[in-house]
Design a protein around this motif. Structure first.
Motif, mmCIF file in Angstrom:
data_model
loop_
_atom_site.group_PDB
_atom_site.id
_atom_site.type_symbol
_atom_site.label_atom_id
_atom_site.label_comp_id
_atom_site.label_asym_id
_atom_site.label_seq_id
_atom_site.Cartn_x
_atom_site.Cartn_y
_atom_site.Cartn_z
ATOM 1 N N ALA A 58 -22.783 -33.335 65.490
ATOM 2 C CA ALA A 58 -22.564 -33.769 66.881
ATOM 3 C C ALA A 58 -23.592 -33.134 67.817
ATOM 4 N N ASN A 59 -23.870 -31.856 67.642
ATOM 5 C CA ASN A 59 -24.863 -31.190 68.495
ATOM 6 C C ASN A 59 -26.258 -31.759 68.276
ATOM 7 N N GLU A 60 -26.595 -31.986 67.015
ATOM 8 C CA GLU A 60 -27.905 -32.551 66.702
ATOM 9 C C GLU A 60 -28.032 -33.959 67.297
ATOM 10 N N GLU A 61 -26.975 -34.742 67.202
ATOM 11 C CA GLU A 61 -26.985 -36.102 67.737
ATOM 12 C C GLU A 61 -27.079 -36.085 69.266
ATOM 13 N N ARG A 62 -26.411 -35.117 69.900
ATOM 14 C CA ARG A 62 -26.499 -34.972 71.347
ATOM 15 C C ARG A 62 -27.941 -34.676 71.758
ATOM 16 N N LEU A 63 -28.579 -33.748 71.035
ATOM 17 C CA LEU A 63 -29.987 -33.423 71.321
ATOM 18 C C LEU A 63 -30.875 -34.650 71.158
ATOM 19 N N MET A 64 -30.642 -35.401 70.084
ATOM 20 C CA MET A 64 -31.460 -36.599 69.852
ATOM 21 C C MET A 64 -31.300 -37.605 70.990
ATOM 22 N N GLN A 65 -30.071 -37.760 71.477
ATOM 23 C CA GLN A 65 -29.840 -38.703 72.569
ATOM 24 C C GLN A 65 -30.480 -38.215 73.866
ATOM 25 N N GLU A 66 -30.406 -36.913 74.122
ATOM 26 C CA GLU A 66 -31.001 -36.349 75.341
ATOM 27 C C GLU A 66 -32.495 -36.622 75.435
ATOM 28 N N ILE A 67 -33.161 -36.636 74.292
ATOM 29 C CA ILE A 67 -34.619 -36.815 74.302
ATOM 30 C C ILE A 67 -35.038 -38.234 73.903
ATOM 31 N N ASN A 68 -34.039 -39.116 73.760
ATOM 32 C CA ASN A 68 -34.307 -40.508 73.361
ATOM 33 C C ASN A 68 -35.090 -40.578 72.055
ATOM 34 N N PHE A 69 -34.628 -39.855 71.068
ATOM 35 C CA PHE A 69 -35.279 -39.822 69.762
ATOM 36 C C PHE A 69 -35.279 -41.219 69.143
ATOM 37 N N PRO A 70 -36.437 -41.750 68.801
ATOM 38 C CA PRO A 70 -36.531 -43.133 68.324
ATOM 39 C C PRO A 70 -35.715 -43.429 67.052
ATOM 40 N N ALA A 71 -35.579 -42.467 66.175
ATOM 41 C CA ALA A 71 -34.867 -42.703 64.912
ATOM 42 C C ALA A 71 -33.421 -42.215 64.963
ATOM 43 N N PHE A 72 -32.865 -42.166 66.171
ATOM 44 C CA PHE A 72 -31.497 -41.661 66.340
ATOM 45 C C PHE A 72 -30.500 -42.390 65.446
ATOM 46 N N ARG A 73 -30.489 -43.693 65.489
ATOM 47 C CA ARG A 73 -29.483 -44.467 64.737
ATOM 48 C C ARG A 73 -29.567 -44.211 63.237
ATOM 49 N N MET A 74 -30.769 -44.156 62.715
ATOM 50 C CA MET A 74 -30.948 -43.912 61.284
ATOM 51 C C MET A 74 -30.438 -42.508 60.924
ATOM 52 N N HIS A 75 -30.772 -41.522 61.735
ATOM 53 C CA HIS A 75 -30.369 -40.146 61.478
ATOM 54 C C HIS A 75 -28.844 -40.017 61.603
ATOM 55 N N LYS A 76 -28.280 -40.617 62.632
ATOM 56 C CA LYS A 76 -26.829 -40.572 62.817
ATOM 57 C C LYS A 76 -26.117 -41.271 61.659
ATOM 58 N N HIS A 77 -26.652 -42.377 61.221
ATOM 59 C CA HIS A 77 -26.054 -43.088 60.090
ATOM 60 C C HIS A 77 -25.977 -42.179 58.859
ATOM 61 N N GLU A 78 -27.016 -41.411 58.626
ATOM 62 C CA GLU A 78 -27.020 -40.486 57.486
ATOM 63 C C GLU A 78 -25.967 -39.393 57.677
ATOM 64 N N HIS A 79 -25.843 -38.880 58.877
ATOM 65 C CA HIS A 79 -24.784 -37.901 59.161
ATOM 66 C C HIS A 79 -23.409 -38.511 58.892
ATOM 67 N N ASP A 80 -23.189 -39.714 59.399
ATOM 68 C CA ASP A 80 -21.895 -40.382 59.213
ATOM 69 C C ASP A 80 -21.599 -40.604 57.738
ATOM 70 N N ARG A 81 -22.605 -41.011 56.988
ATOM 71 C CA ARG A 81 -22.431 -41.253 55.556
ATOM 72 C C ARG A 81 -22.013 -39.982 54.829
ATOM 73 N N VAL A 82 -22.692 -38.887 55.124
ATOM 74 C CA VAL A 82 -22.399 -37.626 54.439
ATOM 75 C C VAL A 82 -21.030 -37.087 54.847
ATOM 76 N N LEU A 83 -20.687 -37.196 56.109
ATOM 77 C CA LEU A 83 -19.360 -36.748 56.544
ATOM 78 C C LEU A 83 -18.251 -37.544 55.859
ATOM 79 N N THR A 84 -18.420 -38.844 55.774
ATOM 80 C CA THR A 84 -17.425 -39.688 55.106
ATOM 81 C C THR A 84 -17.314 -39.316 53.632
ATOM 82 N N GLU A 85 -18.444 -39.151 52.982
ATOM 83 C CA GLU A 85 -18.463 -38.756 51.574
ATOM 84 C C GLU A 85 -17.760 -37.409 51.378
ATOM 85 N N PHE A 86 -18.063 -36.449 52.227
ATOM 86 C CA PHE A 86 -17.462 -35.116 52.144
ATOM 87 C C PHE A 86 -15.947 -35.198 52.320
#
Length: 136
Positions: A58-86
């Motif tokens: 969540a903190n990493e995603e917040r930082l990415m959104q604050e700076i308009n990181f271009p690959a935000f969705r891809m990175h967040k998707h990977e976080h979501d995938r791993v959290l669901t798997e875990f």
């Protein structure tokens, strides 16, 4: 056990600190499993890791959104995938009471994923964050 010195470092110290905390939590669980700790003790450690991981992402995603990181969705998707798997692994472990389920995932799968994720997605993200923070 995960050797923290083998975990890649990124260009943003806050991320390195969070990764170090995560390694400590993973190593603690591995130690508990190796020493046949009671399930209740393992459960507490697993919940701590899950909470830490959620906050980390969540903190990493917040930082990415604050700076308009271009690959935000891809990175967040990977976080979501791993959290669901875990969460599925934890549920499976709790239902079957088989430590090998947790041990395989947390001592093999997650360390490999963590190294790969930090080396690729987090490295690029941290560089972008570091550059963006300089401009502020």
């Amino acid at each position: 056990m995960i050797d923290l010195t083998l975990i890649p470092k990124v260009a943003y110290d806050e991320m390195n600190a969070v990764h170090a905390e995560e390694v400590e939590l993973l190593n603690n669980i591995e130690n508990l499993l190796e020493n046949s700790a009671p399930p209740e003790q393992i459960n507490v450690a697993v919940d701590l890791l899950l909470d830490h991981t959620r906050e980390h992402f969540a903190n990493e995603e917040r930082l990415m959104q604050e700076i308009n990181f271009p690959a935000f969705r891809m990175h967040k998707h990977e976080h979501d995938r791993v959290l669901t798997e875990f969460q599925y692994v934890i549920l499976d472990w709790r239902n079957k009471k088989d430590n090998s389920i947790l041990e395989e995932y947390l001592t093999s799968d997650i360390p490999a994923w963590l190294h790969q994720h930090i080396s690729s997605m987090d490295t690029v993200t941290a560089q972008f964050i570091a550059m963006s923070k300089k401009d502020i």
